[in-house]
Design a protein around this motif. Structure first.
Motif, PDB file in Angstrom:
ATOM      1  N   ILE A 124       0.866  -1.137  -0.242  1.00 38.86           N
ATOM      2  CA  ILE A 124      -0.019  -0.048  -0.091  1.00 38.86           C
ATOM      3  C   ILE A 124       1.094   1.293  -0.182  1.00 38.86           C
ATOM      4  O   ILE A 124       0.446   2.329  -0.490  1.00 38.86           O
ATOM      5  CB  ILE A 124      -1.081   0.039   1.394  1.00 38.86           C
ATOM      6  N   MET A 125       1.835   1.174   0.761  1.00 41.84           N
ATOM      7  CA  MET A 125       3.031   2.438   0.653  1.00 41.84           C
ATOM      8  C   MET A 125       3.408   2.822  -0.702  1.00 41.84           C
ATOM      9  O   MET A 125       3.599   3.714  -1.329  1.00 41.84           O
ATOM     10  CB  MET A 125       4.123   2.090   1.884  1.00 41.84           C
ATOM     11  N   ALA A 126       3.612   1.584  -1.347  1.00 37.45           N
ATOM     12  CA  ALA A 126       4.511   1.497  -2.597  1.00 37.45           C
ATOM     13  C   ALA A 126       3.629   2.207  -3.682  1.00 37.45           C
ATOM     14  O   ALA A 126       3.947   2.837  -4.446  1.00 37.45           O
ATOM     15  CB  ALA A 126       4.913   0.114  -3.174  1.00 37.45           C
ATOM     16  N   ILE A 127       2.184   1.690  -3.485  1.00 39.41           N
ATOM     17  CA  ILE A 127       1.087   2.518  -4.462  1.00 39.41           C
ATOM     18  C   ILE A 127       1.076   3.825  -4.081  1.00 39.41           C
ATOM     19  O   ILE A 127       1.097   4.748  -5.152  1.00 39.41           O
ATOM     20  CB  ILE A 127       0.009   1.622  -4.199  1.00 39.41           C
ATOM     21  N   ALA A 128       0.764   4.253  -3.004  1.00 41.61           N
ATOM     22  CA  ALA A 128       0.670   5.525  -2.293  1.00 41.61           C
ATOM     23  C   ALA A 128       1.722   6.436  -2.829  1.00 41.61           C
ATOM     24  O   ALA A 128       1.616   7.453  -3.309  1.00 41.61           O
ATOM     25  CB  ALA A 128       0.249   5.708  -0.928  1.00 41.61           C
ATOM     26  N   TYR A 129       3.023   5.833  -2.831  1.00 38.87           N
ATOM     27  CA  TYR A 129       4.247   6.737  -3.234  1.00 38.87           C
ATOM     28  C   TYR A 129       4.499   6.641  -4.904  1.00 38.87           C
ATOM     29  O   TYR A 129       5.372   7.161  -5.058  1.00 38.87           O
ATOM     30  CB  TYR A 129       5.420   6.172  -2.423  1.00 38.87           C
ATOM     31  N   ASP A 130       3.396   5.940  -5.551  1.00 35.30           N
ATOM     32  CA  ASP A 130       3.643   5.914  -6.931  1.00 35.30           C
ATOM     33  C   ASP A 130       4.956   5.237  -7.184  1.00 35.30           C
ATOM     34  O   ASP A 130       5.492   5.693  -8.229  1.00 35.30           O
ATOM     35  CB  ASP A 130       3.342   7.342  -7.676  1.00 35.30           C
ATOM     36  N   LEU A 131       5.367   4.339  -6.722  1.00 37.74           N
ATOM     37  CA  LEU A 131       6.750   3.766  -6.933  1.00 37.74           C
ATOM     38  C   LEU A 131       6.337   2.801  -8.214  1.00 37.74           C
ATOM     39  O   LEU A 131       5.418   2.590  -8.784  1.00 37.74           O
ATOM     40  CB  LEU A 131       7.203   2.704  -5.982  1.00 37.74           C
ATOM     41  N   PRO A 132       7.325   2.326  -9.158  1.00 38.87           N
ATOM     42  CA  PRO A 132       7.231   1.444 -10.263  1.00 38.87           C
ATOM     43  C   PRO A 132       6.357   0.123  -9.794  1.00 38.87           C
ATOM     44  O   PRO A 132       6.554  -0.312  -8.595  1.00 38.87           O
ATOM     45  CB  PRO A 132       8.540   0.939 -10.516  1.00 38.87           C
ATOM     46  N   THR A 133       5.277  -0.355 -10.754  1.00 40.31           N
ATOM     47  CA  THR A 133       4.533  -1.202 -10.390  1.00 40.31           C
ATOM     48  C   THR A 133       5.157  -2.517 -10.036  1.00 40.31           C
ATOM     49  O   THR A 133       4.527  -3.419  -9.092  1.00 40.31           O
ATOM     50  CB  THR A 133       3.547  -1.330 -11.760  1.00 40.31           C
ATOM     51  N   GLU A 134       6.361  -2.789 -10.427  1.00 39.36           N
ATOM     52  CA  GLU A 134       7.281  -3.839 -10.099  1.00 39.36           C
ATOM     53  C   GLU A 134       7.529  -4.021  -8.614  1.00 39.36           C
ATOM     54  O   GLU A 134       7.595  -5.075  -7.962  1.00 39.36           O
ATOM     55  CB  GLU A 134       8.236  -4.292 -10.908  1.00 39.36           C
ATOM     56  N   VAL A 135       7.438  -2.687  -8.074  1.00 36.28           N
ATOM     57  CA  VAL A 135       7.774  -2.784  -6.577  1.00 36.28           C
ATOM     58  C   VAL A 135       6.444  -3.088  -5.720  1.00 36.28           C
ATOM     59  O   VAL A 135       6.518  -3.465  -4.802  1.00 36.28           O
ATOM     60  CB  VAL A 135       8.329  -1.491  -6.189  1.00 36.28           C
ATOM     61  N   TRP A 136       5.512  -2.778  -6.516  1.00 33.13           N
ATOM     62  CA  TRP A 136       4.116  -3.199  -5.988  1.00 33.13           C
ATOM     63  C   TRP A 136       3.907  -4.529  -5.690  1.00 33.13           C
ATOM     64  O   TRP A 136       3.561  -4.971  -4.699  1.00 33.13           O
ATOM     65  CB  TRP A 136       3.102  -2.745  -6.809  1.00 33.13           C
ATOM     66  N   GLY A 137       4.463  -5.449  -6.405  1.00 31.14           N
ATOM     67  CA  GLY A 137       4.523  -6.939  -6.231  1.00 31.14           C
ATOM     68  C   GLY A 137       3.080  -7.631  -6.386  1.00 31.14           C
ATOM     69  O   GLY A 137       2.762  -8.440  -5.660  1.00 31.14           O
ATOM     70  N   LEU A 138       2.546  -7.229  -7.241  1.00 32.57           N
ATOM     71  CA  LEU A 138       0.962  -7.509  -7.276  1.00 32.57           C
ATOM     72  C   LEU A 138       1.117  -8.976  -7.777  1.00 32.57           C
ATOM     73  O   LEU A 138       0.174  -9.850  -7.642  1.00 32.57           O
ATOM     74  CB  LEU A 138       0.289  -6.823  -8.485  1.00 32.57           C
ATOM     75  N   GLY A 139       1.921  -9.488  -8.404  1.00 33.78           N
ATOM     76  CA  GLY A 139       2.414 -10.972  -8.940  1.00 33.78           C
ATOM     77  C   GLY A 139       2.348 -11.917  -7.928  1.00 33.78           C
ATOM     78  O   GLY A 139       2.191 -13.014  -7.846  1.00 33.78           O
ATOM     79  N   TYR A 140       2.995 -11.484  -6.692  1.00 36.45           N
ATOM     80  CA  TYR A 140       2.972 -12.187  -5.405  1.00 36.45           C
ATOM     81  C   TYR A 140       1.489 -12.508  -4.613  1.00 36.45           C
ATOM     82  O   TYR A 140       1.514 -13.561  -3.965  1.00 36.45           O
ATOM     83  CB  TYR A 140       3.720 -11.668  -4.353  1.00 36.45           C
ATOM     84  N   ASN A 141       0.409 -11.519  -4.880  1.00 34.51           N
ATOM     85  CA  ASN A 141      -0.848 -11.987  -4.349  1.00 34.51           C
ATOM     86  C   ASN A 141      -1.493 -13.145  -4.960  1.00 34.51           C
ATOM     87  O   ASN A 141      -1.792 -13.118  -6.379  1.00 34.51           O
ATOM     88  CB  ASN A 141      -1.535 -10.695  -4.690  1.00 34.51           C
TER      89      ASN A 141
END
Length: 287
Positions: free
Chosen positions: A256-273
């Protein structure tokens, strides 16, 4: 600012997304997480036998390393946090045991390292963490799942009110989201029952997820790798047991922090969910 950091074992395996996203997110707030050199496993679940001094060796080794750095140790994994806090409670209140372990290891640990969870660290540095927010979380409603390890035992952990905690809700508000309070946020997810009593653990998970949904949550956040694993990985099995169950995404708080900070989507790590949050994020125009 450099902050001593203990990731623990899971953050290099199944919870790698927590490790990657928290490091990147803290850097946005100008905090550089510096891993302890040559850190060890904390020993995982804390022993209930108070005369089992061997179980305190691993925690003391870790804390002795932290003492040689800056005296504060950031620990994101709920289980590691629980183990190190409880061991440190003994070291601070039982000088005889502390002396025995120090002598055995050739260390001189004094019990004064402060073990801090990211939620506590963020609370004490709110302005810095808030200043990095670039992306709105919209109207996304996030249930805050604490589980057991962050809260209990109260006297040894001292994290928050074990029956009515609010620190995670405050975190969600700081990140610009809408926190959802639900009664079962402090109930056990089944923990290691998932290994040898799968059905019992799944019933516990189902009750938590159902309760969160009924109170308006569209997704949950957690900081515990075991809780995340149990809540996220077995929802397909829950659907077979309870066909009315609608899968709900489970985030690590650092995603959620990575999303709010608008970091690159690979940092969001959605593939791990396991339960994909992409549809939810698109609904709120986040993705």
């Amino acid at each position: 600012m450099k902050v001593s950091y203990y990731p623990g074992c899971d953050l290099y395996t199944k919870a790698k997304v927590l490790n990657d996203s928290i490091k990147a997110s803290f850097k946005v707030a100008d905090f550089d997480l510096k891993e302890l050199t040559n850190w060890y496993c904390c020993g995982t679940t804390f022993t209930l036998a108070r005369d089992n001094k061997m179980s305190l060796i691993a925690p003391l080794r870790i804390l002795a390393k932290a003492q040689k750095e800056n005296g504060l140790l950031l620990v994101p994994c709920s289980i590691c946090y629980n183990t190190l806090k409880r061991a440190n409670y003994i070291f601070r209140n039982d000088q005889e045991t502390l002396g025995i372990i120090n002598e055995h290891l050739g260390e001189n640990y004094d019990g004064n390292v402060e073990i801090v969870h990211p939620f506590e660290f963020i609370r004490e540095n709110q302005d810095k963490f808030k200043s990095g927010i670039k992306r709105s979380l919209g109207e996304m409603k996030l249930g805050c799942y604490y589980g057991c390890y962050l809260l209990r035992p109260k006297d040894e952990i001292g994290f928050d009110d074990p029956e009515a905690p609010t620190i995670m809700e405050d975190f969600i508000k700081l990140m610009g989201g809408i926190p959802v309070n639900f009664p079962l946020k402090v109930e056990c997810c089944g923990s290691y029952l998932i290994i040898n009593s799968l059905e019992a653990a799944l019933q516990m998970v189902y009750k938590i997820l159902k309760n969160a949904r009924e109170n308006g949550a569209e997704a949950l956040i957690t900081s515990c790798p075991v809780c995340h694993y149990n809540l996220d990985n077995f929802q397909d099995k829950i659907v077979k047991m309870h066909p009315e169950h609608k899968p709900i995404p489970i985030f690590y708080f650092s995603q959620i922090m990575a999303i709010a900070y608008d970091l690159p989507t690979e940092v969001w790590g959605l593939g791990y969910n396991k339960v994909s949050p992409e549809t939810l994020l698109k609904e709120h125009r986040i993705l």
